[in-house]
Design a protein around this motif. Structure first.
Motif, PDB file in Angstrom:
ATOM      1  N   LEU A   1     124.592  88.430 -33.077  1.00  0.00           N
ATOM      2  CA  LEU A   1     123.894  89.595 -33.611  1.00  0.00           C
ATOM      3  C   LEU A   1     122.720  90.031 -32.738  1.00  0.00           C
ATOM      4  O   LEU A   1     122.389  91.222 -32.693  1.00  0.00           O
ATOM      5  N   LEU A   2     122.081  89.078 -32.051  1.00  0.00           N
ATOM      6  CA  LEU A   2     120.850  89.384 -31.336  1.00  0.00           C
ATOM      7  C   LEU A   2     121.059  89.505 -29.833  1.00  0.00           C
ATOM      8  O   LEU A   2     120.112  89.404 -29.053  1.00  0.00           O
ATOM      9  N   ALA A   3     122.302  89.723 -29.417  1.00  0.00           N
ATOM     10  CA  ALA A   3     122.567  89.987 -28.005  1.00  0.00           C
ATOM     11  C   ALA A   3     121.945  91.331 -27.619  1.00  0.00           C
ATOM     12  O   ALA A   3     121.665  92.181 -28.463  1.00  0.00           O
ATOM     13  N   GLY A   4     121.733  91.514 -26.315  1.00  0.00           N
ATOM     14  CA  GLY A   4     121.157  92.776 -25.853  1.00  0.00           C
ATOM     15  C   GLY A   4     119.699  92.890 -26.240  1.00  0.00           C
ATOM     16  O   GLY A   4     118.887  92.021 -25.949  1.00  0.00           O
ATOM     17  N   GLY A   5     119.371  93.965 -26.956  1.00  0.00           N
ATOM     18  CA  GLY A   5     117.976  94.224 -27.300  1.00  0.00           C
ATOM     19  C   GLY A   5     117.429  93.377 -28.415  1.00  0.00           C
ATOM     20  O   GLY A   5     116.219  93.385 -28.668  1.00  0.00           O
ATOM     21  N   GLY A   6     118.281  92.655 -29.131  1.00  0.00           N
ATOM     22  CA  GLY A   6     117.811  91.788 -30.202  1.00  0.00           C
ATOM     23  C   GLY A   6     117.166  92.566 -31.338  1.00  0.00           C
ATOM     24  O   GLY A   6     117.536  93.707 -31.629  1.00  0.00           O
ATOM     25  N   VAL A   7     116.197  91.938 -31.983  1.00  0.00           N
ATOM     26  CA  VAL A   7     115.440  92.591 -33.048  1.00  0.00           C
ATOM     27  C   VAL A   7     113.965  92.539 -32.670  1.00  0.00           C
ATOM     28  O   VAL A   7     113.453  91.502 -32.238  1.00  0.00           O
ATOM     29  N   CYS A   8     113.269  93.673 -32.795  1.00  0.00           N
ATOM     30  CA  CYS A   8     111.895  93.798 -32.333  1.00  0.00           C
ATOM     31  C   CYS A   8     110.991  94.185 -33.495  1.00  0.00           C
ATOM     32  O   CYS A   8     111.331  95.077 -34.288  1.00  0.00           O
ATOM     33  N   TRP A   9     109.830  93.538 -33.588  1.00  0.00           N
ATOM     34  CA  TRP A   9     108.810  93.857 -34.572  1.00  0.00           C
ATOM     35  C   TRP A   9     107.580  94.412 -33.867  1.00  0.00           C
ATOM     36  O   TRP A   9     107.218  93.952 -32.787  1.00  0.00           O
ATOM     37  N   TYR A  10     106.925  95.367 -34.517  1.00  0.00           N
ATOM     38  CA  TYR A  10     105.636  95.868 -34.052  1.00  0.00           C
ATOM     39  C   TYR A  10     104.753  96.074 -35.280  1.00  0.00           C
ATOM     40  O   TYR A  10     105.199  96.648 -36.280  1.00  0.00           O
ATOM     41  N   THR A  11     103.522  95.593 -35.234  1.00  0.00           N
ATOM     42  CA  THR A  11     102.580  95.840 -36.323  1.00  0.00           C
ATOM     43  C   THR A  11     101.267  96.312 -35.722  1.00  0.00           C
ATOM     44  O   THR A  11     100.920  95.970 -34.586  1.00  0.00           O
ATOM     45  N   ALA A  12     100.541  97.108 -36.511  1.00  0.00           N
ATOM     46  CA  ALA A  12      99.249  97.610 -36.064  1.00  0.00           C
ATOM     47  C   ALA A  12      98.417  97.972 -37.287  1.00  0.00           C
ATOM     48  O   ALA A  12      98.960  98.412 -38.305  1.00  0.00           O
ATOM     49  N   SER A  13      97.095  97.794 -37.176  1.00  0.00           N
ATOM     50  CA  SER A  13      96.215  98.150 -38.278  1.00  0.00           C
ATOM     51  C   SER A  13      94.841  98.509 -37.743  1.00  0.00           C
ATOM     52  O   SER A  13      94.408  98.013 -36.697  1.00  0.00           O
ATOM     53  N   GLY A  14      94.167  99.375 -38.492  1.00  0.00           N
ATOM     54  CA  GLY A  14      92.803  99.745 -38.161  1.00  0.00           C
ATOM     55  C   GLY A  14      92.409 101.038 -38.838  1.00  0.00           C
ATOM     56  O   GLY A  14      93.203 101.980 -38.908  1.00  0.00           O
ATOM     57  N   ASP A  15      91.182 101.097 -39.356  1.00  0.00           N
ATOM     58  CA  ASP A  15      90.595 102.311 -39.912  1.00  0.00           C
ATOM     59  C   ASP A  15      91.515 102.995 -40.920  1.00  0.00           C
ATOM     60  O   ASP A  15      91.784 104.198 -40.839  1.00  0.00           O
ATOM     61  N   GLY A  16      92.017 102.219 -41.889  1.00  0.00           N
ATOM     62  CA  GLY A  16      92.835 102.792 -42.945  1.00  0.00           C
ATOM     63  C   GLY A  16      94.303 102.947 -42.625  1.00  0.00           C
ATOM     64  O   GLY A  16      95.075 103.426 -43.463  1.00  0.00           O
TER      65      GLY A  16
END
Length: 360
Positions: free
Chosen positions: A212-227
């Motif tokens: 399932l995770l061949a190639g680009g796989g699974v990617c997470w991105y998180t961000a927070s600030g000022d609401g």
């Protein structure tokens, strides 16, 4: 922060009683905490896992449990350039595994709200939506954390489909963490840190991470600030992406064409001999014309480990401690958030077993 939740604590009951010769099990109950304490940026991940493999399937046969701890830090305001930094990543090595009978999962139905508690040899995880908690010591990191949800969890699968219908049940949630992390010789104060949760259950034979995770796989991105709070998941090989965005007192679940991302800079990791990303641009178009958020994220430190319990190879899980900026456009107004606390996380196939069966 939401004052109450319709999300049932019963979703945190475990599924060990349902395995057998025909069903694998993989389930987690983890939180990542991205925060800043004075002049130090940090990223902490903690999760228990329950794993059961059967002969001929994608996990190695047998049952085990483990605790996982990841901790990586960098000076706040550090130059956005990766180097060969140290980190803690303990949990997936075979020596860290133990018999899953050592994990107790108990329900407190007389609490208000109801709660389910996972107690491992090292840590305790309490789920009482909209409040969660992590306590205990593992890998030299003592945790005493409270997490309060910003919004109801976002589902990646249909909550109406139980594990008898679909062998995959999966959601995330975002919130704010407070408390402390204690490492040898020092204490990290956790104040208004960005907390992102994953609860993921696979019961059956269809989950094969190496495939399932061949190639680009699974990617997470998180961000927070000022609401602003963003938690984004992408499956590049499937052309799919999902995000939950909270801005002020409003929350949106975003999918499909409303999301785009690209890598803008790479780095050669001398420890893994991998060429990895170290900067990204992310664009989120909010539904119904509610606005657009443009994120520019840059990594300042990294951590990694492999999943070695898989029968047909390994996957590499690569984590980045990041900072960034956001441009928020709503109507005719534009606002810049200059100091985001962010992280990124990639899980992709690292090696595939070859036994000669593919010849001819």
């Amino acid at each position: 922060m939401i004052e109450r939740s319709d999300f049932p604590a019963s979703e945190y009951l475990d599924h060990r009683a349902r395995v057998g010769g025909e069903k694998q099990l993989w389930e987690n109950n983890g939180w990542s905490i991205r925060g800043r304490d004075g002049d130090t940026d940090y990223l902490f991940w903690s999760s228990p896992y329950l794993v059961h493999g059967v002969a001929g399937a994608s996990y190695r046969p047998g049952s085990f449990a483990l605790d996982q701890t990841l901790f990586v830090e960098a000076p706040a305001g550090a130059e956005a350039e990766l180097g060969d930094n140290d980190f803690i990543a303990i949990g997936w090595d075979a020596r860290d595994q133990y018999d899953w009978s050592q994990v107790a999962v108990t329900a407190e139905t007389d609490a208000a709200p109801d709660a389910v508690i996972w107690t491992t040899p090292h840590r305790s995880y309490r789920a009482a939506p909209p409040t969660f908690g992590i306590t205990g010591t593992h890998a030299g990191v003592e945790a005493d954390l409270r997490i309060d949800l910003d919004a109801e969890p976002m589902w990646f699968t249909d909550p109406a489909e139980g594990l008898d219908v679909r062998a995959n049940r999966w959601w995330i949630a975002s919130g704010s963490a407070s408390g402390a992390l204690v490492l040898p010789g020092r204490r990290v104060a956790v104040r208004d840190a960005h907390a992102v949760h994953e609860r993921h259950i696979h019961l059956g034979l269809v989950h094969d991470p190496v495939r399932l995770l061949a190639g680009g796989g699974v990617c997470w991105y998180t961000a927070s600030g000022d609401g602003l709070s963003v938690a984004l998941l992408a499956r590049p090989s499937l052309g799919s992406a999902w995000a939950q965005v909270t801005l002020g007192d409003r929350t949106w679940d975003v999918t499909g064409d409303g999301l785009s991302l690209r890598t803008t800079r790479t780095w050669h990791d001398p420890q893994t001999n991998m060429l990895v990303a170290q900067a990204w641009e992310v664009v989120v178009d909010l539904p119904d014309g509610a606005g657009t958020i443009e994120l520019a994220l840059q990594a300042t430190a990294r951590a990694y480990y492999t999943w070695d319990f898989l029968a047909e190879g390994q996957t590499m899980l690569y984590w980045w401690l990041c900072t960034g900026t956001a441009d928020v456009r709503q109507g005719g107004a534009r606002r810049r958030i200059p100091d985001l606390l962010a992280e990124a996380h990639l899980n992709r196939t690292f090696s595939v077993r070859h036994d000669g069966s593919r010849r001819g």
